[in-house]
Design a protein around this motif. Structure first.
Motif: not given
Length: 251
Positions: A120-124
């Motif tokens: 979804r276009g993020g990063n952990l």
């Protein structure tokens, strides 16, 4: 802290409650189980368990489900052992995201949460990368339609409770207290003042918010929804903000 209720209210209007009622009950059962497992099985002697049960009842969870979760913690269940984990990361446009999870398999949950962020276009991120932007509060919400006194009188009543802050919106009163006072203030409002509460929970509230527009709103909402749909995820908190009218377009 102003604006906390906007995203929460949008969630309630998304019309997904009936479809995910079973999932909500499962997550509440897990929360009750963990609270009972960590302390006394009698709610009278376990503050965390009392809060978990109150939260479950506010969602109209049947007493049988509540009792079953407590009995499971007492050794009458399958012996699952859950641990609490907080994941931190970034969503679209650098939105800060905190994910509270209860899991019996740390590796599985970490992989799933990482995949949700990436998809979804993020990063952990690493532990501590965004949690410093949030503060833990006990948050009580009261619908204005449930209050018989006028707004000025209600505001004075709430101020007498010595809250950290209060927020008044078109639809509700939001009371912020330290987490260790949540039960005390909840009891005063319900028993002493006979006020019906919409919700009472411990939440991570951002000190500042990032206002986004257009397609970024949909991307953030999709990330939040994907994370919340995971069985191990108990709650998702962000510093995302947008105009309610724009949020409605994507809800």
């Amino acid at each position: 802290m102003a604006g906390h209720s906007k995203w929460k209210n949008i969630q309630h209007r998304k019309g997904r409650q009936d479809a995910i009622k079973g999932k909500i009950f499962a997550k509440l059962s897990k929360e009750i189980y963990v609270a009972a497992r960590r302390g006394d099985k009698d709610p009278a002697n376990n503050n965390q368990l009392r809060l978990a049960i109150a939260k479950a009842k506010s969602q109209n969870m049947p007493n049988d489900n509540i009792e079953r979760a407590i009995k499971k913690a007492a050794g009458e269940g399958d012996g699952s052992n859950y641990e609490s984990i907080m994941y931190e990361g970034y969503g679209p446009d650098g939105i800060a995201v905190l994910v509270e999870a209860l899991t019996d398999n740390r590796n599985r949950t970490a992989a799933d949460v990482r995949f949700a962020f990436t998809k979804r276009g993020g990063n952990l991120g690493e532990s501590g990368c965004v949690s410093w932007m949030f503060h833990r509060y006990g948050v009580i919400e009261i619908a204005k339609e449930e209050v018989s006194i006028d707004e000025e009188e209600m505001e004075l009543l709430l101020l007498d409770l010595d809250p950290e802050d209060i927020e008044i919106t078109e639809e509700s009163y939001i009371v912020y207290v330290s987490p260790d006072r949540l039960e005390e203030v909840q009891e005063q409002l319900q028993s002493t003042h006979h006020i019906c509460l919409s919700s009472a929970d411990v939440m991570m509230i951002p000190e500042n918010k990032i206002h986004v527009k257009g397609d970024t709103i949909k991307k953030v909402l999709d990330l939040i929804e994907t994370l919340e749909d995971h069985d191990d995820v108990q709650a998702v908190f962000t510093n995302f903000d947008a105009d309610e009218e724009e949020i409605e377009k994507f809800s």
